[in-house]
Design an enzyme around this catalytic site. Sequence first.
Site, PDB file in Angstrom:
ATOM      1  N   ARG A  23      15.801 149.200  39.010  1.00 48.95           N
ATOM      2  CA  ARG A  23      16.547 148.786  37.817  1.00 48.95           C
ATOM      3  C   ARG A  23      17.596 147.728  38.122  1.00 48.95           C
ATOM      4  O   ARG A  23      18.077 147.048  37.220  1.00 48.95           O
ATOM      5  CB  ARG A  23      17.208 150.010  37.168  1.00 48.95           C
ATOM      6  CG  ARG A  23      16.215 150.942  36.490  1.00 48.95           C
ATOM      7  CD  ARG A  23      16.892 152.202  35.991  1.00 48.95           C
ATOM      8  NE  ARG A  23      17.977 151.901  35.072  1.00 48.95           N
ATOM      9  CZ  ARG A  23      18.868 152.806  34.661  1.00 48.95           C
ATOM     10  NH1 ARG A  23      18.815 154.043  35.132  1.00 48.95           N
ATOM     11  NH2 ARG A  23      19.819 152.467  33.824  1.00 48.95           N
ATOM     12  N   LYS A  30      20.256 148.409  45.944  1.00 48.94           N
ATOM     13  CA  LYS A  30      21.414 148.504  45.054  1.00 48.94           C
ATOM     14  C   LYS A  30      22.666 149.009  45.769  1.00 48.94           C
ATOM     15  O   LYS A  30      23.785 148.596  45.435  1.00 48.94           O
ATOM     16  CB  LYS A  30      21.097 149.406  43.865  1.00 48.94           C
ATOM     17  CG  LYS A  30      20.935 150.882  44.191  1.00 48.94           C
ATOM     18  CD  LYS A  30      20.710 151.705  42.940  1.00 48.94           C
ATOM     19  CE  LYS A  30      20.497 153.177  43.278  1.00 48.94           C
ATOM     20  NZ  LYS A  30      20.260 153.983  42.061  1.00 48.94           N
ATOM     21  N   ASP A 111      24.879 155.696  45.582  1.00 49.56           N
ATOM     22  CA  ASP A 111      25.091 154.874  44.388  1.00 49.56           C
ATOM     23  C   ASP A 111      26.178 155.439  43.478  1.00 49.56           C
ATOM     24  O   ASP A 111      26.289 155.045  42.324  1.00 49.56           O
ATOM     25  CB  ASP A 111      23.779 154.712  43.607  1.00 49.56           C
ATOM     26  CG  ASP A 111      23.202 156.033  43.121  1.00 49.56           C
ATOM     27  OD1 ASP A 111      23.826 157.083  43.364  1.00 49.56           O
ATOM     28  OD2 ASP A 111      22.121 156.015  42.496  1.00 49.56           O
ATOM     29  N   GLY A 146      22.731 166.898  33.241  1.00 48.78           N
ATOM     30  CA  GLY A 146      22.509 168.313  33.469  1.00 48.78           C
ATOM     31  C   GLY A 146      23.792 169.084  33.219  1.00 48.78           C
ATOM     32  O   GLY A 146      24.898 168.591  33.472  1.00 48.78           O
ATOM     33  N   ASN A 175      26.855 168.005  35.499  1.00 47.87           N
ATOM     34  CA  ASN A 175      26.581 167.964  36.935  1.00 47.87           C
ATOM     35  C   ASN A 175      26.684 166.541  37.476  1.00 47.87           C
ATOM     36  O   ASN A 175      26.039 165.622  36.958  1.00 47.87           O
ATOM     37  CB  ASN A 175      25.175 168.519  37.192  1.00 47.87           C
ATOM     38  CG  ASN A 175      24.816 168.530  38.656  1.00 47.87           C
ATOM     39  OD1 ASN A 175      25.686 168.661  39.519  1.00 47.87           O
ATOM     40  ND2 ASN A 175      23.539 168.389  38.952  1.00 47.87           N
ATOM     41  N   ALA A 368      54.044 116.778  49.012  1.00 48.66           N
ATOM     42  CA  ALA A 368      52.819 116.781  48.213  1.00 48.66           C
ATOM     43  C   ALA A 368      51.737 115.941  48.881  1.00 48.66           C
ATOM     44  O   ALA A 368      52.006 114.886  49.460  1.00 48.66           O
ATOM     45  CB  ALA A 368      53.106 116.248  46.820  1.00 48.66           C
ATOM     46  N   TYR A 375      39.414 119.933  61.450  1.00 49.39           N
ATOM     47  CA  TYR A 375      38.015 120.114  61.840  1.00 49.39           C
ATOM     48  C   TYR A 375      37.399 118.770  62.186  1.00 49.39           C
ATOM     49  O   TYR A 375      37.460 117.816  61.405  1.00 49.39           O
ATOM     50  CB  TYR A 375      37.262 120.771  60.673  1.00 49.39           C
ATOM     51  CG  TYR A 375      35.815 121.098  60.946  1.00 49.39           C
ATOM     52  CD1 TYR A 375      35.427 121.810  62.076  1.00 49.39           C
ATOM     53  CD2 TYR A 375      34.833 120.705  60.046  1.00 49.39           C
ATOM     54  CE1 TYR A 375      34.100 122.123  62.301  1.00 49.39           C
ATOM     55  CE2 TYR A 375      33.490 121.011  60.263  1.00 49.39           C
ATOM     56  CZ  TYR A 375      33.131 121.721  61.400  1.00 49.39           C
ATOM     57  OH  TYR A 375      31.815 122.022  61.621  1.00 49.39           O
ATOM     58  N   THR A 411      56.516 109.072  54.405  1.00 45.58           N
ATOM     59  CA  THR A 411      55.474 109.124  53.389  1.00 45.58           C
ATOM     60  C   THR A 411      54.269 108.292  53.812  1.00 45.58           C
ATOM     61  O   THR A 411      54.412 107.159  54.274  1.00 45.58           O
ATOM     62  CB  THR A 411      56.021 108.599  52.052  1.00 45.58           C
ATOM     63  OG1 THR A 411      57.053 109.473  51.600  1.00 45.58           O
ATOM     64  CG2 THR A 411      54.941 108.499  51.008  1.00 45.58           C
TER      65      THR A 411
END
Length: 453
Positions: A23, A30, A111, A146, A175, A368, A375, A411
Amino acid sequence: MTMPDSPHRARAAVILAAGKSTRMKSTMSKVLHPLAGRPLIEWVRASAIQAGCDRIICVVGEANADVRAKAEALGMEIAVQEPQNGTGHAVLCAKRAIGDFDGDIAILFADTPLIRHQTLLSVFDALKVTDVAVLGFEAEEPGAYGRLIEKDGRLTKIVEAKDASPDELDVTLCNSGVLAASRDRLFSALDQVTNDNAKGEYYLTDVVDIMCRDGGSAKAVRGDEGEMLGVNSRADLASAHAAFQANMRRMALEDGVTLRDPDTVYFSYDTVLERDCVIGEHVVFGPGVTVKAHATIHPFSHVEGALVGEGASVGPFARLRPGAELGPEAFVGNFVEVKNTKMGRGAKASHLTYLGDAEIGERVNIGAGTVTCNYDGYFKHKTIIGDGAFIGTHTSLVAPVTVGKQSFTATGTVVTKDVPDDALMVARAEPVIKLGWAKRFHETMRKKKASKS
Protein backbone atom coordinates in the site's frame (compact mmCIF):
# COMPACT_ATOMS: atom_id res chain seq x y z
CA MET A 1 18.48 7.80 27.16
CA THR A 2 15.95 6.98 29.87
CA MET A 3 16.22 3.54 31.45
CA PRO A 4 14.04 1.86 34.06
CA ASP A 5 15.01 2.72 37.63
CA SER A 6 14.23 -0.55 39.44
CA PRO A 7 15.61 -4.05 38.81
CA HIS A 8 13.50 -6.20 36.51
CA ARG A 9 13.45 -9.50 34.71
CA ALA A 10 15.43 -9.61 31.50
CA ARG A 11 13.52 -8.06 28.62
CA ALA A 12 13.54 -8.65 24.89
CA ALA A 13 11.56 -7.33 21.96
CA VAL A 14 10.48 -9.06 18.77
CA ILE A 15 9.82 -6.47 16.06
CA LEU A 16 7.64 -7.70 13.21
CA ALA A 17 8.79 -6.25 9.88
CA ALA A 18 8.05 -8.90 7.25
CA GLY A 19 5.18 -7.09 5.51
CA LYS A 20 5.27 -6.52 1.77
CA SER A 21 4.49 -2.76 1.97
CA THR A 22 2.22 -2.88 -1.08
CA ARG A 23 0.00 0.00 0.00
CA MET A 24 2.98 2.33 0.33
CA LYS A 25 3.60 2.00 -3.42
CA SER A 26 7.34 2.39 -3.00
CA THR A 27 10.51 0.61 -4.06
CA MET A 28 11.58 0.96 -0.42
CA SER A 29 9.98 -1.08 2.36
CA LYS A 30 7.51 1.01 4.32
CA VAL A 31 9.30 0.62 7.66
CA LEU A 32 12.33 2.42 6.22
CA HIS A 33 10.36 5.51 5.32
CA PRO A 34 11.35 8.39 7.59
CA LEU A 35 9.15 10.02 10.19
CA ALA A 36 10.58 13.32 11.45
CA GLY A 37 14.06 12.38 10.27
CA ARG A 38 14.18 8.76 11.50
CA PRO A 39 13.03 5.52 9.78
CA LEU A 40 9.92 3.93 11.28
CA ILE A 41 11.77 0.80 12.37
CA GLU A 42 14.35 2.89 14.19
CA TRP A 43 11.59 4.57 16.22
CA VAL A 44 10.41 1.16 17.41
CA ARG A 45 13.92 -0.05 18.21
CA ALA A 46 14.66 3.11 20.22
CA SER A 47 11.49 2.65 22.28
CA ALA A 48 12.41 -0.97 23.02
CA ILE A 49 15.93 0.00 24.12
CA GLN A 50 14.63 2.78 26.36
CA ALA A 51 12.20 0.29 27.92
CA GLY A 52 15.14 -1.88 28.94
CA CYS A 53 15.14 -4.55 26.23
CA ASP A 54 18.51 -6.29 26.24
CA ARG A 55 17.86 -8.15 23.01
CA ILE A 56 15.92 -7.13 19.91
CA ILE A 57 14.98 -9.60 17.20
CA CYS A 58 13.67 -8.28 13.89
CA VAL A 59 11.46 -10.62 11.85
CA VAL A 60 11.81 -9.98 8.11
CA GLY A 61 10.70 -11.66 4.90
CA GLU A 62 13.02 -12.93 2.21
CA ALA A 63 11.90 -10.02 0.03
CA ASN A 64 12.79 -7.45 2.70
CA ALA A 65 16.51 -7.27 1.94
CA ASP A 66 16.55 -3.53 2.64
CA VAL A 67 14.88 -4.00 6.03
CA ARG A 68 17.27 -6.77 6.95
CA ALA A 69 20.28 -4.63 6.03
CA LYS A 70 18.97 -1.74 8.12
CA ALA A 71 18.14 -3.97 11.09
CA GLU A 72 21.58 -5.56 11.01
CA ALA A 73 23.21 -2.13 10.78
CA LEU A 74 21.27 -1.15 13.90
CA GLY A 75 22.55 -4.21 15.75
CA MET A 76 19.32 -6.21 15.76
CA GLU A 77 19.21 -9.99 15.52
CA ILE A 78 17.43 -11.38 12.46
CA ALA A 79 14.71 -14.00 12.02
CA VAL A 80 13.17 -14.78 8.62
CA GLN A 81 9.46 -15.45 8.10
CA GLU A 82 8.78 -17.14 4.80
CA PRO A 83 6.05 -17.46 3.78
CA GLN A 84 4.11 -14.90 5.82
CA ASN A 85 1.42 -16.92 7.60
CA GLY A 86 0.22 -14.41 10.17
CA THR A 87 1.49 -12.59 13.23
CA GLY A 88 1.60 -15.69 15.42
CA HIS A 89 3.68 -17.48 12.82
CA ALA A 90 5.99 -14.46 12.62
CA VAL A 91 6.73 -14.62 16.34
CA LEU A 92 7.31 -18.38 16.16
CA CYS A 93 9.90 -17.69 13.46
CA ALA A 94 11.86 -15.74 16.08
CA LYS A 95 11.91 -18.67 18.53
CA ARG A 96 15.26 -20.02 17.34
CA ALA A 97 16.86 -16.56 17.55
CA ILE A 98 15.47 -16.11 21.08
CA GLY A 99 17.01 -19.43 22.08
CA ASP A 100 17.04 -20.09 25.82
CA PHE A 101 16.48 -16.45 26.77
CA ASP A 102 14.91 -16.33 30.22
CA GLY A 103 12.76 -13.25 30.61
CA ASP A 104 9.85 -11.24 29.25
CA ILE A 105 9.24 -10.58 25.57
CA ALA A 106 7.27 -7.73 23.98
CA ILE A 107 5.89 -8.13 20.47
CA LEU A 108 6.14 -4.85 18.55
CA PHE A 109 5.36 -3.76 15.01
CA ALA A 110 7.90 -1.91 12.87
CA ASP A 111 5.13 0.16 11.26
CA THR A 112 3.81 1.55 14.57
CA PRO A 113 6.45 4.12 15.43
CA LEU A 114 4.92 6.42 18.04
CA ILE A 115 4.51 4.09 21.03
CA ARG A 116 6.51 5.74 23.80
CA HIS A 117 8.93 3.78 25.93
CA GLN A 118 6.96 4.80 29.02
CA THR A 119 3.92 3.06 27.56
CA LEU A 120 5.98 -0.02 26.75
CA LEU A 121 7.31 0.00 30.32
CA SER A 122 3.75 -0.11 31.61
CA VAL A 123 3.13 -3.23 29.50
CA PHE A 124 6.18 -4.95 30.96
CA ASP A 125 5.24 -3.84 34.48
CA ALA A 126 1.81 -5.45 34.11
CA LEU A 127 3.52 -8.85 33.86
CA LYS A 128 4.16 -8.63 37.60
CA VAL A 129 0.44 -9.37 38.12
CA THR A 130 -0.62 -11.19 34.96
CA ASP A 131 0.58 -13.79 32.45
CA VAL A 132 0.05 -11.75 29.29
CA ALA A 133 -0.34 -7.99 28.93
CA VAL A 134 -1.98 -6.46 25.87
CA LEU A 135 -1.67 -2.81 24.95
CA GLY A 136 -5.01 -1.20 24.14
CA PHE A 137 -6.46 2.24 23.64
CA GLU A 138 -9.82 3.97 23.87
CA ALA A 139 -10.75 4.75 20.28
CA GLU A 140 -12.91 7.68 19.29
CA GLU A 141 -14.08 5.63 16.30
CA PRO A 142 -13.49 1.93 17.01
CA GLY A 143 -14.57 0.91 13.50
CA ALA A 144 -12.67 -2.17 12.30
CA TYR A 145 -10.30 -2.39 15.28
CA GLY A 146 -10.27 -5.58 17.30
CA ARG A 147 -11.95 -5.15 20.68
CA LEU A 148 -10.46 -5.97 24.08
CA ILE A 149 -13.17 -7.56 26.17
CA GLU A 150 -12.74 -7.19 29.93
CA LYS A 151 -14.53 -8.61 32.95
CA ASP A 152 -13.82 -7.58 36.53
CA GLY A 153 -10.64 -5.81 35.46
CA ARG A 154 -9.26 -8.81 33.59
CA LEU A 155 -8.91 -9.22 29.85
CA THR A 156 -10.98 -12.21 28.78
CA LYS A 157 -10.58 -12.17 25.01
CA ILE A 158 -9.69 -10.22 21.89
CA VAL A 159 -12.39 -10.26 19.26
CA GLU A 160 -12.11 -9.02 15.69
CA ALA A 161 -14.74 -6.46 14.68
CA LYS A 162 -16.17 -8.73 11.97
CA ASP A 163 -16.68 -11.48 14.55
CA ALA A 164 -17.97 -9.27 17.36
CA SER A 165 -21.48 -9.31 18.75
CA PRO A 166 -23.47 -6.05 18.87
CA ASP A 167 -22.59 -5.64 22.57
CA GLU A 168 -18.91 -6.25 21.84
CA LEU A 169 -18.96 -3.70 19.02
CA ASP A 170 -20.08 -1.11 21.57
CA VAL A 171 -16.77 -1.58 23.39
CA THR A 172 -14.32 1.26 22.68
CA LEU A 173 -11.21 -0.38 24.14
CA CYS A 174 -9.32 -1.52 21.05
CA ASN A 175 -6.31 -3.72 20.39
CA SER A 176 -3.01 -2.13 19.34
CA GLY A 177 -1.45 -5.50 18.49
CA VAL A 178 1.33 -5.07 21.05
CA LEU A 179 1.54 -7.65 23.80
CA ALA A 180 4.07 -9.05 26.25
CA ALA A 181 4.54 -12.30 28.14
CA SER A 182 7.32 -14.41 29.55
CA ARG A 183 9.28 -16.38 26.99
CA ASP A 184 8.01 -19.75 28.23
CA ARG A 185 4.33 -18.77 28.44
CA LEU A 186 4.43 -16.98 25.07
CA PHE A 187 5.89 -19.85 23.06
CA SER A 188 3.87 -22.48 24.93
CA ALA A 189 0.70 -20.68 23.85
CA LEU A 190 1.95 -20.03 20.32
CA ASP A 191 2.63 -23.74 19.87
CA GLN A 192 -1.12 -24.28 20.39
CA VAL A 193 -2.31 -21.62 17.92
CA THR A 194 -3.96 -23.06 14.81
CA ASN A 195 -4.76 -21.57 11.42
CA ASP A 196 -8.40 -22.66 11.52
CA ASN A 197 -9.78 -19.38 10.24
CA ALA A 198 -10.88 -17.75 7.01
CA LYS A 199 -7.40 -16.54 6.12
CA GLY A 200 -5.62 -19.73 7.11
CA GLU A 201 -3.18 -17.73 9.24
CA TYR A 202 -1.77 -18.08 12.75
CA TYR A 203 -2.92 -15.11 14.82
CA LEU A 204 -0.90 -13.75 17.70
CA THR A 205 -4.09 -12.60 19.44
CA ASP A 206 -5.11 -16.24 19.96
CA VAL A 207 -2.51 -16.57 22.74
CA VAL A 208 -4.81 -14.59 25.06
CA ASP A 209 -7.63 -17.13 24.75
CA ILE A 210 -5.18 -20.01 25.08
CA MET A 211 -3.50 -18.64 28.22
CA CYS A 212 -6.84 -17.89 29.87
CA ARG A 213 -8.17 -21.32 28.93
CA ASP A 214 -5.09 -22.90 30.51
CA GLY A 215 -5.72 -21.11 33.81
CA GLY A 216 -3.58 -18.05 33.20
CA SER A 217 -4.62 -14.41 33.28
CA ALA A 218 -4.54 -11.50 30.86
CA LYS A 219 -4.61 -7.76 31.42
CA ALA A 220 -5.25 -4.80 29.14
CA VAL A 221 -2.87 -1.87 29.53
CA ARG A 222 -4.17 1.43 28.25
CA GLY A 223 -2.15 3.81 26.09
CA ASP A 224 -3.02 6.97 24.21
CA GLU A 225 -4.73 6.48 20.86
CA GLY A 226 -2.29 8.87 19.19
CA GLU A 227 0.58 6.50 19.97
CA MET A 228 -1.04 3.58 18.19
CA LEU A 229 -1.10 4.96 14.66
CA GLY A 230 0.00 2.26 12.24
CA VAL A 231 1.59 3.20 8.92
CA ASN A 232 0.49 1.28 5.87
CA SER A 233 0.27 4.06 3.28
CA ARG A 234 1.58 7.52 2.49
CA ALA A 235 -1.60 8.94 4.01
CA ASP A 236 -0.95 7.00 7.24
CA LEU A 237 2.62 8.31 7.29
CA ALA A 238 1.33 11.86 6.95
CA SER A 239 -1.10 11.26 9.83
CA ALA A 240 1.67 9.90 12.04
CA HIS A 241 3.85 12.88 11.15
CA ALA A 242 1.03 15.27 12.07
CA ALA A 243 0.48 13.48 15.39
CA PHE A 244 4.19 13.65 16.23
CA GLN A 245 4.42 17.34 15.35
CA ALA A 246 1.34 18.19 17.43
CA ASN A 247 2.85 16.41 20.43
CA MET A 248 6.24 18.11 20.03
CA ARG A 249 4.60 21.53 19.77
CA ARG A 250 2.56 20.89 22.90
CA MET A 251 5.61 19.74 24.86
CA ALA A 252 7.70 22.71 23.70
CA LEU A 253 5.06 25.16 24.86
CA GLU A 254 4.69 23.35 28.19
CA ASP A 255 8.47 23.43 28.64
CA GLY A 256 8.69 27.21 28.35
CA VAL A 257 9.48 27.68 24.66
CA THR A 258 7.71 30.40 22.69
CA LEU A 259 6.32 29.25 19.35
CA ARG A 260 4.94 32.30 17.59
CA ASP A 261 2.79 30.19 15.28
CA PRO A 262 2.99 26.60 16.55
CA ASP A 263 1.30 24.94 13.58
CA THR A 264 4.02 26.18 11.22
CA VAL A 265 7.02 24.91 13.23
CA TYR A 266 8.30 21.43 12.30
CA PHE A 267 10.45 19.32 14.59
CA SER A 268 12.76 16.38 14.10
CA TYR A 269 12.66 13.36 16.39
CA ASP A 270 15.59 14.66 18.46
CA THR A 271 15.09 18.44 18.48
CA VAL A 272 16.12 20.04 21.79
CA LEU A 273 14.84 23.51 22.62
CA GLU A 274 15.80 24.99 25.97
CA ARG A 275 13.59 27.23 28.05
CA ASP A 276 12.90 30.78 26.85
CA CYS A 277 13.82 30.07 23.23
CA VAL A 278 11.70 31.96 20.73
CA ILE A 279 10.82 30.18 17.49
CA GLY A 280 9.31 32.19 14.68
CA GLU A 281 6.86 31.20 11.99
CA HIS A 282 7.66 28.52 9.39
CA VAL A 283 10.84 27.21 11.02
CA VAL A 284 11.96 23.67 10.13
CA PHE A 285 14.29 21.63 12.35
CA GLY A 286 16.15 18.70 10.82
CA PRO A 287 17.87 16.02 12.91
CA GLY A 288 20.58 16.89 15.41
CA VAL A 289 19.55 20.36 16.59
CA THR A 290 20.00 21.92 20.02
CA VAL A 291 18.90 25.49 20.66
CA LYS A 292 20.10 26.96 23.93
CA ALA A 293 18.13 29.21 26.28
CA HIS A 294 17.09 32.70 25.17
CA ALA A 295 18.06 32.08 21.54
CA THR A 296 15.76 33.19 18.73
CA ILE A 297 15.11 31.44 15.44
CA HIS A 298 13.38 33.92 13.17
CA PRO A 299 10.80 32.97 10.51
CA PHE A 300 11.50 30.80 7.45
CA SER A 301 14.77 29.37 8.73
CA HIS A 302 15.99 25.79 8.29
CA VAL A 303 18.24 24.31 10.99
CA GLU A 304 19.83 20.85 10.84
CA GLY A 305 22.73 19.25 12.70
CA ALA A 306 23.46 22.52 14.46
CA LEU A 307 24.05 23.98 17.91
CA VAL A 308 22.62 27.46 18.53
CA GLY A 309 24.18 29.08 21.56
CA GLU A 310 22.52 30.92 24.41
CA GLY A 311 21.03 34.22 23.32
CA ALA A 312 22.03 33.71 19.68
CA SER A 313 19.86 34.86 16.79
CA VAL A 314 19.20 33.07 13.50
CA GLY A 315 17.33 34.36 10.46
CA PRO A 316 14.93 35.18 9.05
CA PHE A 317 15.54 33.06 5.93
CA ALA A 318 18.74 31.52 7.28
CA ARG A 319 20.06 28.00 6.86
CA LEU A 320 22.24 26.20 9.39
CA ARG A 321 23.64 22.95 8.02
CA PRO A 322 25.34 20.06 9.85
CA GLY A 323 28.37 21.12 11.87
CA ALA A 324 27.20 24.69 12.41
CA GLU A 325 27.93 25.87 15.96
CA LEU A 326 26.88 29.35 16.99
CA GLY A 327 28.37 30.67 20.19
CA PRO A 328 26.47 32.72 22.77
CA GLU A 329 24.95 35.90 21.32
CA ALA A 330 26.16 35.09 17.81
CA PHE A 331 24.05 36.47 14.99
CA VAL A 332 23.23 34.91 11.63
CA GLY A 333 20.88 37.02 9.55
CA ASN A 334 18.79 36.74 6.42
CA PHE A 335 20.03 34.60 3.52
CA VAL A 336 23.09 33.38 5.41
CA GLU A 337 24.15 29.73 5.12
CA VAL A 338 26.48 28.17 7.69
CA LYS A 339 27.98 24.68 7.34
CA ASN A 340 30.62 22.94 9.47
CA THR A 341 31.58 26.27 11.00
CA LYS A 342 32.06 27.50 14.56
CA MET A 343 31.17 31.09 15.31
CA GLY A 344 32.43 32.59 18.56
CA ARG A 345 30.56 34.69 21.08
CA GLY A 346 28.99 37.75 19.51
CA ALA A 347 30.18 36.99 15.96
CA LYS A 348 27.87 38.38 13.28
CA ALA A 349 27.04 37.51 9.69
CA SER A 350 24.05 39.69 9.00
CA HIS A 351 23.11 38.89 5.42
CA LEU A 352 23.84 37.26 2.07
CA THR A 353 26.80 35.15 3.16
CA TYR A 354 28.12 31.58 2.91
CA LEU A 355 30.34 30.29 5.71
CA GLY A 356 31.61 26.74 5.23
CA ASP A 357 34.42 24.84 6.98
CA ALA A 358 35.48 27.79 9.09
CA GLU A 359 36.45 28.85 12.60
CA ILE A 360 35.26 32.35 13.35
CA GLY A 361 36.39 34.04 16.54
CA GLU A 362 34.54 36.21 19.02
CA ARG A 363 33.02 39.55 17.95
CA VAL A 364 33.93 39.01 14.29
CA ASN A 365 31.85 41.03 11.82
CA ILE A 366 31.20 39.32 8.48
CA GLY A 367 30.13 41.76 5.76
CA ALA A 368 27.35 41.10 3.25
CA GLY A 369 28.21 38.87 0.32
CA THR A 370 31.17 37.18 2.03
CA VAL A 371 32.00 33.68 0.82
CA THR A 372 34.42 31.12 2.22
CA CYS A 373 35.73 29.39 -0.90
CA ASN A 374 36.25 26.05 0.81
CA TYR A 375 36.13 23.46 -1.99
CA ASP A 376 38.64 22.98 -4.80
CA GLY A 377 36.71 20.23 -6.55
CA TYR A 378 38.46 17.47 -4.62
CA PHE A 379 38.98 18.55 -1.01
CA LYS A 380 37.47 20.88 1.57
CA HIS A 381 39.73 23.52 3.13
CA LYS A 382 39.45 25.59 6.26
CA THR A 383 39.15 29.32 6.89
CA ILE A 384 40.19 30.74 10.28
CA ILE A 385 39.19 34.25 11.33
CA GLY A 386 40.60 35.64 14.57
CA ASP A 387 38.77 37.49 17.33
CA GLY A 388 37.56 40.95 16.51
CA ALA A 389 38.31 40.79 12.78
CA PHE A 390 36.21 42.80 10.33
CA ILE A 391 35.48 41.15 6.99
CA GLY A 392 34.43 43.71 4.43
CA THR A 393 31.47 43.39 2.09
CA HIS A 394 31.94 40.96 -0.83
CA THR A 395 35.10 39.40 0.52
CA SER A 396 36.05 36.02 -0.93
CA LEU A 397 38.19 33.95 1.44
CA VAL A 398 40.05 31.33 -0.61
CA ALA A 399 40.80 28.51 1.82
CA PRO A 400 43.01 27.39 3.36
CA VAL A 401 43.53 30.87 4.75
CA THR A 402 43.78 32.70 8.09
CA VAL A 403 42.73 36.24 8.91
CA GLY A 404 44.40 37.46 12.10
CA LYS A 405 42.88 39.04 15.18
CA GLN A 406 41.55 42.59 14.86
CA SER A 407 42.38 42.61 11.12
CA PHE A 408 40.32 44.07 8.29
CA THR A 409 39.64 42.99 4.74
CA ALA A 410 38.60 45.77 2.39
CA THR A 411 35.36 45.61 0.43
CA GLY A 412 35.65 43.35 -2.62
CA THR A 413 38.88 41.73 -1.47
CA VAL A 414 39.85 38.24 -2.61
CA VAL A 415 41.93 36.80 0.24
CA THR A 416 44.43 34.24 -1.07
CA LYS A 417 47.09 34.48 1.62
CA ASP A 418 47.13 34.79 5.39
CA VAL A 419 46.45 38.19 6.93
CA PRO A 420 48.49 39.06 10.05
CA ASP A 421 46.92 40.40 13.26
CA ASP A 422 45.93 44.08 13.21
CA ALA A 423 46.44 44.36 9.42
CA LEU A 424 44.33 45.60 6.52
CA MET A 425 44.23 43.51 3.36
CA VAL A 426 43.23 45.09 0.06
CA ALA A 427 43.25 42.76 -2.93
CA ARG A 428 41.36 44.22 -5.87
CA ALA A 429 42.22 45.81 -9.19
CA GLU A 430 42.78 49.56 -9.35
CA PRO A 431 39.73 51.33 -10.85
CA VAL A 432 40.05 52.58 -14.44
CA ILE A 433 37.88 55.43 -15.80
CA LYS A 434 37.66 55.95 -19.57
CA LEU A 435 36.11 59.34 -20.25
CA GLY A 436 33.61 59.45 -23.12
CA TRP A 437 33.61 55.67 -23.53
CA ALA A 438 29.87 55.26 -22.86
CA LYS A 439 28.92 57.96 -25.40
CA ARG A 440 31.04 56.37 -28.13
CA PHE A 441 29.61 52.92 -27.27
CA HIS A 442 26.01 54.09 -27.56
CA GLU A 443 26.63 55.84 -30.86
CA THR A 444 28.30 52.77 -32.36
CA MET A 445 25.55 50.41 -31.22
CA ARG A 446 22.76 52.68 -32.47
CA LYS A 447 24.34 52.75 -35.92
CA LYS A 448 24.63 48.95 -35.98
CA LYS A 449 21.02 48.59 -35.00
CA ALA A 450 19.86 51.12 -37.58
CA SER A 451 21.76 49.35 -40.35
CA LYS A 452 19.89 46.12 -39.64
CA SER A 453 16.42 47.64 -39.57
